[in-house]
Design a protein around this motif. Structure first.
Motif, PDB file in Angstrom:
ATOM      1  N   TYR A 229      90.704  22.865  20.105  1.00  0.00           N
ATOM      2  CA  TYR A 229      89.581  22.847  19.157  1.00  0.00           C
ATOM      3  C   TYR A 229      89.982  22.105  17.883  1.00  0.00           C
ATOM      4  O   TYR A 229      89.218  21.284  17.358  1.00  0.00           O
ATOM      5  N   HIS A 230      91.168  22.387  17.380  1.00  0.00           N
ATOM      6  CA  HIS A 230      91.627  21.737  16.158  1.00  0.00           C
ATOM      7  C   HIS A 230      91.924  20.257  16.388  1.00  0.00           C
ATOM      8  O   HIS A 230      91.605  19.415  15.539  1.00  0.00           O
TER       9      HIS A 230
ATOM     10  N   ALA B 116      84.157  24.345  15.013  1.00  0.00           N
ATOM     11  CA  ALA B 116      85.303  24.102  15.895  1.00  0.00           C
ATOM     12  C   ALA B 116      86.591  24.656  15.294  1.00  0.00           C
ATOM     13  O   ALA B 116      87.391  25.298  15.981  1.00  0.00           O
ATOM     14  N   ILE B 117      86.807  24.416  13.999  1.00  0.00           N
ATOM     15  CA  ILE B 117      88.020  24.911  13.340  1.00  0.00           C
ATOM     16  C   ILE B 117      88.052  26.438  13.349  1.00  0.00           C
ATOM     17  O   ILE B 117      89.077  27.055  13.689  1.00  0.00           O
ATOM     18  N   LEU B 118      86.942  27.057  12.994  1.00  0.00           N
ATOM     19  CA  LEU B 118      86.904  28.514  12.946  1.00  0.00           C
ATOM     20  C   LEU B 118      87.049  29.123  14.337  1.00  0.00           C
ATOM     21  O   LEU B 118      87.650  30.201  14.494  1.00  0.00           O
ATOM     22  N   THR B 119      86.513  28.454  15.340  1.00  0.00           N
ATOM     23  CA  THR B 119      86.667  28.949  16.707  1.00  0.00           C
ATOM     24  C   THR B 119      88.123  28.891  17.147  1.00  0.00           C
ATOM     25  O   THR B 119      88.639  29.826  17.770  1.00  0.00           O
TER      26      THR B 119
ATOM     27  N   SER C  17      81.598  18.157  18.270  1.00  0.00           N
ATOM     28  CA  SER C  17      80.455  17.278  18.495  1.00  0.00           C
ATOM     29  C   SER C  17      79.190  18.081  18.793  1.00  0.00           C
ATOM     30  O   SER C  17      78.101  17.744  18.332  1.00  0.00           O
ATOM     31  N   ARG C  18      79.343  19.145  19.554  1.00  0.00           N
ATOM     32  CA  ARG C  18      78.185  19.968  19.920  1.00  0.00           C
ATOM     33  C   ARG C  18      77.666  20.756  18.730  1.00  0.00           C
ATOM     34  O   ARG C  18      76.452  20.925  18.559  1.00  0.00           O
ATOM     35  N   TRP C  19      78.596  21.271  17.901  1.00  0.00           N
ATOM     36  CA  TRP C  19      78.203  22.044  16.741  1.00  0.00           C
ATOM     37  C   TRP C  19      78.631  21.296  15.472  1.00  0.00           C
ATOM     38  O   TRP C  19      78.005  20.312  15.117  1.00  0.00           O
TER      39      TRP C  19
END
Length: 351
Positions: free
Chosen positions: A112-113, A138-141, A131-133
């Motif tokens: 993700y990172h 992405a970073i927090l996920t 890209s999707r969000w």
């Protein structure tokens, strides 16, 4: 069951399993059939269920984001190596699956990172999370998956926490060094190989270490398997580098993706370090991103015919050979044969 502890204390709920998890990809020709293969398949099923539970949250969007890359598939290379190493001891020890899940969650978190840092649009054939969000999501996920991995890790004891912390330090150090690049006057090829050892080899090494350690394998053999994991982890990444060049696209992977994006992997770095007048055009092309289709095709053709590609293949074989040499103390049998076959596989998959 919303936290990481649910991932290892029991099977994932059926609805979570079907909604998020997907079976691991084919284990590959390096693993045998028979009892060992059956045991590995059963172990990977338990890992997959635990991963499905580990990415689940009481908040639907969090579950969707956290399960995004897991649902896209993946080789599950790290859990496979952990499980295989465990077969030199008590492979049924519950800590083995816990440790395998920790390593895979850590790997997924880094993806993700990485996608944010690389501004990637696609990962594993699906739209990347950034890209999707958004980059923030992405970073927090990724951070969430690190947290879930840490929660599981806490049950494995302080020494496991220490090993994982040092592994994570190497992952981050490798990423920083890759981002900053080689210093003036530094050997770019050596720098690249050191980055791979940190970014890829370290976590693969820890996967083998954890699998063996929690199966009760004697310490000397644990260390040998850790060395094996680091060498074969780098070899696997180098084989990916070569595949990006030699693949014909029949497998669904677009050839020359790294070249198009201006990412200098080992073959390009070796070409750039050369001084043969015949390779002036190749060096000029691989020194920058190649958005032009004609230049991209030209660079691919030149690199495929180059001494640099041949030399990169030699480096790959050197790492595979070192990995195989570290198996000298592993007892003869199916596990050693499978690990040795993995050394062959990382080389022959580029043929």
């Amino acid at each position: 069951m919303t936290g990481s502890r649910a991932a290892v204390d029991g099977a994932a709920p059926v609805e979570v399993w079907h909604r998020i998890a997907t079976p691991a990809s084919t284990m590959g020709p390096w693993l045998p059939s028979g009892d060992l293969g059956d045991s590995m398949s059963e172990g990977l099923g338990r890992v997959e269920e635990a991963l499905a539970a580990a990415v689940t949250s009481e908040h639907p969007f969090v579950s969707e984001a956290a399960g995004h890359l897991m649902a896209a598939g993946g080789k599950r290379f790290r859990p496979m190596l952990a499980l295989l190493a465990a077969h030199l001891g008590d492979a049924g020890a519950p800590e083995v699956v816990q440790a395998a899940v920790v390593c895979e969650l850590t790997h997924l978190a880094t993806l993700y990172h990485d996608d944010v840092m690389d501004e990637a649009a696609v990962r594993r054939g699906a739209q990347s999370a950034n890209s999707r969000w958004t980059n923030s999501v992405a970073i927090l996920t990724g951070d969430l998956l690190f947290a879930r991995a840490s929660d599981i890790l806490a049950d494995l004891g302080p020494e496991a926490v220490r090993i994982q912390a040092r592994t994570f330090e190497r992952l981050v150090t490798g990423q920083i060094r890759e981002t900053v690049g080689a210093r003036d006057g530094e050997d770019r090829v050596a720098h690249y190989l050191e980055v791979l050892a940190d970014k890829t080899g370290s976590l693969v090494a820890t996967s083998a270490r954890f699998g063996a350690r929690f199966a009760g394998v004697e310490p000397g053999l644990v260390e040998a398997l850790t060395r094996f994991g680091e060498e074969v982890g780098v070899a696997f990444q180098l084989s990916d580098d070569l595949l990006d060049i030699v693949t014909d696209g029949a497998s669904g992977k677009s050839p020359g993706t790294d070249l198009r994006e201006g990412i200098a992997t080992l073959p390009a770095l070796i070409a750039l370090a050369g001084d043969d007048p015949a390779d002036v055009r190749l060096r000029e092309l691989v020194s920058r991103p190649l958005s032009d289709d004609g230049e991209h095709a030209e660079a691919l053709a030149l690199l495929r015919a180059s001494v640099a590609l041949e030399r990169a293949g030699e480096v790959l074989r050197e790492y595979a050979d070192r990995a195989r040499a570290s198996l000298s103390g592993v007892p003869a049998g199916e596990v050693r044969e499978a690990l040795s076959a993995l050394c062959d596989y990382v080389v022959t998959r580029t043929s």
